[in-house]
Scaffold this motif. Structure first.
Motif, PDB file in Angstrom:
ATOM      1  N   LEU A   1      13.896  25.128 -51.100  1.00 49.53           N
ATOM      2  CA  LEU A   1      13.755  25.141 -49.641  1.00 49.53           C
ATOM      3  C   LEU A   1      12.483  25.878 -49.218  1.00 49.53           C
ATOM      4  CD1 LEU A   1      17.395  25.893 -48.406  1.00 49.53           C
ATOM      5  CD2 LEU A   1      16.156  23.723 -48.261  1.00 49.53           C
ATOM      6  N   LEU A   2      12.159  26.928 -49.930  1.00 51.37           N
ATOM      7  CA  LEU A   2      10.964  27.706 -49.595  1.00 51.37           C
ATOM      8  C   LEU A   2       9.685  26.886 -49.749  1.00 51.37           C
ATOM      9  CD1 LEU A   2      11.710  31.214 -51.141  1.00 51.37           C
ATOM     10  CD2 LEU A   2      11.933  30.486 -48.752  1.00 51.37           C
ATOM     11  N   MET A   3       9.728  25.862 -50.578  1.00 56.22           N
ATOM     12  CA  MET A   3       8.533  25.036 -50.799  1.00 56.22           C
ATOM     13  C   MET A   3       8.112  24.274 -49.535  1.00 56.22           C
ATOM     14  SD  MET A   3       7.651  25.786 -53.805  1.00 56.22           S
ATOM     15  CE  MET A   3       6.310  24.636 -53.953  1.00 56.22           C
ATOM     16  N   PHE A   4       8.991  24.168 -48.550  1.00 56.60           N
ATOM     17  CA  PHE A   4       8.667  23.461 -47.319  1.00 56.60           C
ATOM     18  C   PHE A   4       7.930  24.339 -46.309  1.00 56.60           C
ATOM     19  CE2 PHE A   4      12.032  20.955 -49.195  1.00 56.60           C
ATOM     20  CZ  PHE A   4      11.523  19.676 -49.074  1.00 56.60           C
ATOM     21  N   TYR A   5       7.865  25.634 -46.566  1.00 60.22           N
ATOM     22  CA  TYR A   5       7.075  26.523 -45.714  1.00 60.22           C
ATOM     23  C   TYR A   5       5.594  26.309 -46.030  1.00 60.22           C
ATOM     24  CZ  TYR A   5      10.966  29.363 -43.991  1.00 60.22           C
ATOM     25  OH  TYR A   5      12.097  29.800 -43.353  1.00 60.22           O
ATOM     26  N   PRO A   6       4.716  26.603 -45.075  1.00 60.13           N
ATOM     27  CA  PRO A   6       3.281  26.506 -45.356  1.00 60.13           C
ATOM     28  C   PRO A   6       2.898  27.429 -46.518  1.00 60.13           C
ATOM     29  CG  PRO A   6       3.665  26.787 -42.999  1.00 60.13           C
ATOM     30  CD  PRO A   6       4.978  26.985 -43.687  1.00 60.13           C
ATOM     31  N   GLN A   7       1.883  27.041 -47.258  1.00 61.91           N
ATOM     32  CA  GLN A   7       1.501  27.766 -48.461  1.00 61.91           C
ATOM     33  C   GLN A   7       1.187  29.242 -48.186  1.00 61.91           C
ATOM     34  OE1 GLN A   7      -1.869  26.108 -50.486  1.00 61.91           O
ATOM     35  NE2 GLN A   7      -1.657  27.482 -52.222  1.00 61.91           N
TER      36      GLN A   7
ATOM     37  N   ARG B   1      15.027  25.876 -39.142  1.00 63.92           N
ATOM     38  CA  ARG B   1      14.343  26.395 -37.952  1.00 63.92           C
ATOM     39  C   ARG B   1      13.075  27.156 -38.341  1.00 63.92           C
ATOM     40  NH1 ARG B   1      19.709  27.602 -36.329  1.00 63.92           N
ATOM     41  NH2 ARG B   1      19.407  29.763 -36.996  1.00 63.92           N
ATOM     42  N   GLY B   2      13.178  27.976 -39.374  1.00 62.57           N
ATOM     43  CA  GLY B   2      12.020  28.749 -39.812  1.00 62.57           C
ATOM     44  C   GLY B   2      10.892  27.872 -40.318  1.00 62.57           C
ATOM     45  N   ILE B   3      11.240  26.866 -41.081  1.00 64.06           N
ATOM     46  CA  ILE B   3      10.229  25.944 -41.616  1.00 64.06           C
ATOM     47  C   ILE B   3       9.530  25.212 -40.475  1.00 64.06           C
ATOM     48  CG2 ILE B   3       9.930  23.785 -42.903  1.00 64.06           C
ATOM     49  CD1 ILE B   3      12.234  24.914 -44.768  1.00 64.06           C
ATOM     50  N   LEU B   4      10.293  24.700 -39.533  1.00 64.61           N
ATOM     51  CA  LEU B   4       9.691  24.001 -38.392  1.00 64.61           C
ATOM     52  C   LEU B   4       8.794  24.939 -37.588  1.00 64.61           C
ATOM     53  CD1 LEU B   4      12.628  21.779 -37.135  1.00 64.61           C
ATOM     54  CD2 LEU B   4      10.486  21.022 -38.167  1.00 64.61           C
ATOM     55  N   ARG B   5       9.261  26.158 -37.346  1.00 69.87           N
ATOM     56  CA  ARG B   5       8.481  27.126 -36.585  1.00 69.87           C
ATOM     57  C   ARG B   5       7.141  27.418 -37.275  1.00 69.87           C
ATOM     58  NH1 ARG B   5      12.062  30.931 -36.415  1.00 69.87           N
ATOM     59  NH2 ARG B   5      11.343  31.891 -38.347  1.00 69.87           N
TER      60      ARG B   5
ATOM     61  N   GLN C   1       5.587  25.623 -39.688  1.00 65.64           N
ATOM     62  CA  GLN C   1       4.740  24.424 -39.779  1.00 65.64           C
ATOM     63  C   GLN C   1       4.073  24.141 -38.435  1.00 65.64           C
ATOM     64  OE1 GLN C   1       3.701  22.916 -42.343  1.00 65.64           O
ATOM     65  NE2 GLN C   1       5.193  23.256 -43.951  1.00 65.64           N
ATOM     66  N   CYS C   2       4.804  24.342 -37.349  1.00 66.63           N
ATOM     67  CA  CYS C   2       4.225  24.149 -36.011  1.00 66.63           C
ATOM     68  C   CYS C   2       3.135  25.175 -35.743  1.00 66.63           C
ATOM     69  CB  CYS C   2       5.304  24.223 -34.941  1.00 66.63           C
ATOM     70  SG  CYS C   2       6.344  22.755 -34.867  1.00 66.63           S
ATOM     71  N   ALA C   3       3.328  26.401 -36.188  1.00 66.87           N
ATOM     72  CA  ALA C   3       2.309  27.435 -36.004  1.00 66.87           C
ATOM     73  C   ALA C   3       1.018  27.046 -36.716  1.00 66.87           C
ATOM     74  CB  ALA C   3       2.821  28.778 -36.513  1.00 66.87           C
ATOM     75  N   VAL C   4       1.146  26.509 -37.914  1.00 68.11           N
ATOM     76  CA  VAL C   4      -0.037  26.062 -38.661  1.00 68.11           C
ATOM     77  C   VAL C   4      -0.691  24.891 -37.940  1.00 68.11           C
ATOM     78  CG1 VAL C   4      -0.798  24.955 -40.806  1.00 68.11           C
ATOM     79  CG2 VAL C   4       0.742  26.915 -40.886  1.00 68.11           C
ATOM     80  N   LEU C   5       0.115  23.962 -37.445  1.00 71.01           N
ATOM     81  CA  LEU C   5      -0.423  22.802 -36.732  1.00 71.01           C
ATOM     82  C   LEU C   5      -1.140  23.234 -35.458  1.00 71.01           C
ATOM     83  CD1 LEU C   5      -0.698  19.739 -36.514  1.00 71.01           C
ATOM     84  CD2 LEU C   5       1.516  19.705 -35.358  1.00 71.01           C
ATOM     85  N   LYS C   6      -0.548  24.148 -34.706  1.00 76.63           N
ATOM     86  CA  LYS C   6      -1.181  24.642 -33.484  1.00 76.63           C
ATOM     87  C   LYS C   6      -2.485  25.356 -33.803  1.00 76.63           C
ATOM     88  CE  LYS C   6       3.035  25.212 -30.808  1.00 76.63           C
ATOM     89  NZ  LYS C   6       3.983  26.175 -30.217  1.00 76.63           N
ATOM     90  N   GLU C   7      -2.481  26.141 -34.859  1.00 76.84           N
ATOM     91  CA  GLU C   7      -3.691  26.855 -35.258  1.00 76.84           C
ATOM     92  C   GLU C   7      -4.800  25.878 -35.630  1.00 76.84           C
ATOM     93  OE1 GLU C   7      -4.843  29.541 -39.008  1.00 76.84           O
ATOM     94  OE2 GLU C   7      -3.173  30.323 -37.820  1.00 76.84           O
TER      95      GLU C   7
ATOM     96  N   LEU D   1       1.671  17.742 -31.984  1.00 75.07           N
ATOM     97  CA  LEU D   1       1.815  19.036 -31.331  1.00 75.07           C
ATOM     98  C   LEU D   1       2.942  18.986 -30.302  1.00 75.07           C
ATOM     99  CD1 LEU D   1       0.686  21.867 -31.126  1.00 75.07           C
ATOM    100  CD2 LEU D   1      -0.985  21.045 -29.480  1.00 75.07           C
ATOM    101  N   GLY D   2       3.145  17.837 -29.693  1.00 76.63           N
ATOM    102  CA  GLY D   2       4.240  17.685 -28.730  1.00 76.63           C
ATOM    103  C   GLY D   2       5.591  17.961 -29.356  1.00 76.63           C
ATOM    104  N   LEU D   3       5.770  17.605 -30.619  1.00 82.18           N
ATOM    105  CA  LEU D   3       7.022  17.885 -31.322  1.00 82.18           C
ATOM    106  C   LEU D   3       7.248  19.384 -31.456  1.00 82.18           C
ATOM    107  CD1 LEU D   3       6.901  15.238 -34.180  1.00 82.18           C
ATOM    108  CD2 LEU D   3       8.369  15.217 -32.166  1.00 82.18           C
ATOM    109  N   CYS D   4       6.190  20.143 -31.591  1.00 81.17           N
ATOM    110  CA  CYS D   4       6.293  21.583 -31.765  1.00 81.17           C
ATOM    111  C   CYS D   4       6.586  22.309 -30.455  1.00 81.17           C
ATOM    112  CB  CYS D   4       5.006  22.146 -32.367  1.00 81.17           C
ATOM    113  SG  CYS D   4       4.745  21.580 -34.052  1.00 81.17           S
ATOM    114  N   LEU D   5       6.323  21.674 -29.342  1.00 81.96           N
ATOM    115  CA  LEU D   5       6.550  22.317 -28.072  1.00 81.96           C
ATOM    116  C   LEU D   5       7.993  22.270 -27.632  1.00 81.96           C
ATOM    117  CD1 LEU D   5       3.379  21.052 -26.164  1.00 81.96           C
ATOM    118  CD2 LEU D   5       3.739  23.264 -27.263  1.00 81.96           C
ATOM    119  N   VAL D   6       8.781  21.444 -28.288  1.00 75.67           N
ATOM    120  CA  VAL D   6      10.198  21.293 -27.926  1.00 75.67           C
ATOM    121  C   VAL D   6      10.984  22.497 -28.349  1.00 75.67           C
ATOM    122  CG1 VAL D   6      12.256  19.906 -28.281  1.00 75.67           C
ATOM    123  CG2 VAL D   6      10.038  18.820 -28.030  1.00 75.67           C
TER     124      VAL D   6
END
Length: 97
Positions: free
Chosen positions: A17-23, A65-69, A71-77, A92-97
């Motif tokens: 599961l941890l592999m889905f977090y950003p590197q 939830r943590g993985i999505l949060r 991944q969205c932070a990386v995408l926003k950055e 990015l719209g998916l991350c704003l939800v």
């Protein structure tokens, strides 16, 4: 299945599961998260305080939830560093939800 092999299997599943977090996030926090998981598994499942199914439901929902949060932070950055295109804007719209 023996208690030790169940715990080892649980640790391998959590490591997956941890592999889905950003590197970068995995590098910074992965070992701490794995140790926290080990402690939590021992405290809750092995002591019999909680059924294994309920334990895993909580773990998977928290990690999703943590993985999505993260991944969205990386995408926003990355979007802030570049001019957003339509593809990135819709992602990015998916991350704003």
């Amino acid at each position: 299945m023996s208690r030790e092999s169940k715990k080892e299997k649980a640790e391998r599943l959590y490591a997956f599961l941890l592999m889905f977090y950003p590197q970068g996030y995995r590098y910074a926090f992965g070992s701490q998260m794995l140790q926290t998981f080990r402690d939590h598994y021992t405290d809750v499942v092995e002591s019999g305080q909680q059924a294994e199914g309920r334990f895993w439901f909580g773990v998977v929902s928290d990690e999703a939830r943590g993985i999505l949060r993260e991944q969205c932070a990386v995408l926003k950055e990355s979007t802030n560093m570049k001019t957003p295109g339509l593809g990135k804007a819709s992602s990015l719209g998916l991350c704003l939800v």
